[in-house]
Design an enzyme around this catalytic site. Structure first.
Site, PDB file in Angstrom:
ATOM      1  N   LYS A  33      -2.107  -1.428  -3.856  1.00  0.00           N
ATOM      2  CA  LYS A  33      -2.991  -0.267  -3.788  1.00  0.00           C
ATOM      3  C   LYS A  33      -2.175   1.004  -3.883  1.00  0.00           C
ATOM      4  CE  LYS A  33      -6.004   1.932  -0.500  1.00  0.00           C
ATOM      5  NZ  LYS A  33      -6.378   1.988   0.874  1.00  0.00           N
ATOM      6  N   SER A  82     -10.193   5.531  -4.576  1.00  0.00           N
ATOM      7  CA  SER A  82     -11.152   6.630  -4.711  1.00  0.00           C
ATOM      8  C   SER A  82     -10.721   7.674  -5.733  1.00  0.00           C
ATOM      9  CB  SER A  82     -11.364   7.282  -3.346  1.00  0.00           C
ATOM     10  OG  SER A  82     -10.138   7.759  -2.813  1.00  0.00           O
ATOM     11  N   LYS A 130       0.855  -1.186   0.000  1.00  0.00           N
ATOM     12  CA  LYS A 130       0.000   0.000   0.000  1.00  0.00           C
ATOM     13  C   LYS A 130       0.890   1.235   0.000  1.00  0.00           C
ATOM     14  CE  LYS A 130      -3.536   2.466   2.627  1.00  0.00           C
ATOM     15  NZ  LYS A 130      -4.533   2.372   3.699  1.00  0.00           N
TER      16      LYS A 130
END
Ligand code: PBG
Length: 325
Positions: A250, A276, A197
């Site tokens: 991510k 997002s 991440k």
């Protein structure tokens, strides 16, 4: 060239031919829909920076999930937005906390027909907005945070979650959660580790939706540096050794090289989170009439699969599932 008689366009002539020789497929079975559930509201509230996404009540969450299941989407990922925040994020492991209530409601509705995944982190629950507990000096305390994640995982598993997904990027978080789950007999609860991440600027709209922007500083001391590729291999190896069942990259599109590398290095199920900001950019471009939003969304999904992901976590899950019907 070696094969002057070959004409690749022959295989592109008709839609059926193109389907026949397609080297990547996208299925509704690949999709996970992230969903936000907020405590203390009486109607769903749209997230302005994420058109089509809402903060749900339990009632609207149930309706949205029913629609996703009807479309064949196999899994959802829950994020809770609590009313009460404090330094330790105590709402996160409250058995009656908003996420635990949501898990129970969805398992009541769907049982084993739906995989209920849940984010395991503290940033939505702490008053300072960081993903862990702070030292008096204001740094994120790794090992004190692990105890919190372990307790949260137990609350989530006991509420019925199928998959716990630690996203805080603390060292040792997967091992701590696995040990805690096993100790309470939750040996079947699966761990999807946010293994690679990155500290990305693409999480902005999520922080509106989850109301979890850090009140000071940033997340660069725990999330990965976007400059680092080899480090992702080390992060995934650590998480698998600690007991992760599935791993995640991510964000997705700016990190397709990482997805491809990890696919070659490891055999565990690999997820990619189309985050997002990636969603918001497509929606914004489409609203302006500058791009075809549906077509770009499908191209994004396909690219993520082509790079080697097995699972795509995306706010487009419902729309993509509709387009795939
Ligand atoms: C942390 C978490 C974040 C996202 C998922 N889990 C935010 C962050 O790290 O700041 C971002 C997801 C997205 O942008 O869609 N609990």
């Amino acid at each position: 060239m070696a094969f002057p008689e070959q004409r690749p366009r022959r295989l592109r002539r008709t839609p059926a031919l193109r389907r026949l020789v397609s080297q990547t497929s996208l299925s509704v079975n690949d999709l996970v829909a992230p969903l936000f559930v907020k405590e203390g509201i009486t109607a769903a509230e749209p997230v302005i920076s994420m058109p089509g996404v809402s903060q749900h009540t339990i009632v609207s969450l149930r309706a949205e999930t029913r629609a996703l299941v009807a479309l064949g989407v196999p899994a959802i990922m829950l994020f809770g937005v609590p009313q009460h925040k404090d330094a330790l994020g105590t709402s996160a492991d409250d058995p009656n906390g908003i996420v635990q209530l949501a898990i129970r409601a969805l398992k009541d509705d769907h049982g084993d027909d739906l995989v209920v995944m849940v984010d395991n982190c503290l940033d939505e629950y702490t008053d300072h907005g960081h993903c862990g507990i702070l030292t008096p000096a204001g740094a994120v305390d790794n090992d004190a945070t692990l105890d919190r994640y372990a307790s949260i995982a137990i609350a989530q598993a006991q509420a019925g979650a199928d998959v716990v997904a630690p996203s805080g990027m603390m060292d040792g978080q997967v091992g701590a959660i696995r040990a805690a789950l096993d100790a309470v007999g939750a040996t079947d609860t699966t761990i999807l580790a946010y293994a690679a991440k990155y500290a990305s600027a693409l999480y902005g709209p999520f922080r509106d939706a989850a109301e979890c922007a850090p009140k000071f500083g940033d997340r660069k001391s725990y999330q990965m540096d976007p400059a680092n590729a080899r480090e992702a291999i080390d992060e995934v190896a650590l998480d698998l050794n600690e007991g992760a069942d599935m791993v995640m990259v991510k964000p997705a599109l700016a990190y397709l090289d990482i997805i491809a590398t990890l696919r070659n290095e490891f055999s565990a199920p690999l997820a990619a989170y189309h985050v997002s900001g990636e969603y918001a950019m497509v929606q914004a471009g489409a609203q302006l009439g500058w791009i075809d939003g549906d077509a770009v969304a499908m191209e994004h999904m396909l690219a993520i699969k082509r790079a080697g992901a097995d699972i795509v976590i995306t706010y487009f899950a419902r729309r993509v599932a509709e387009l795939l019907q």
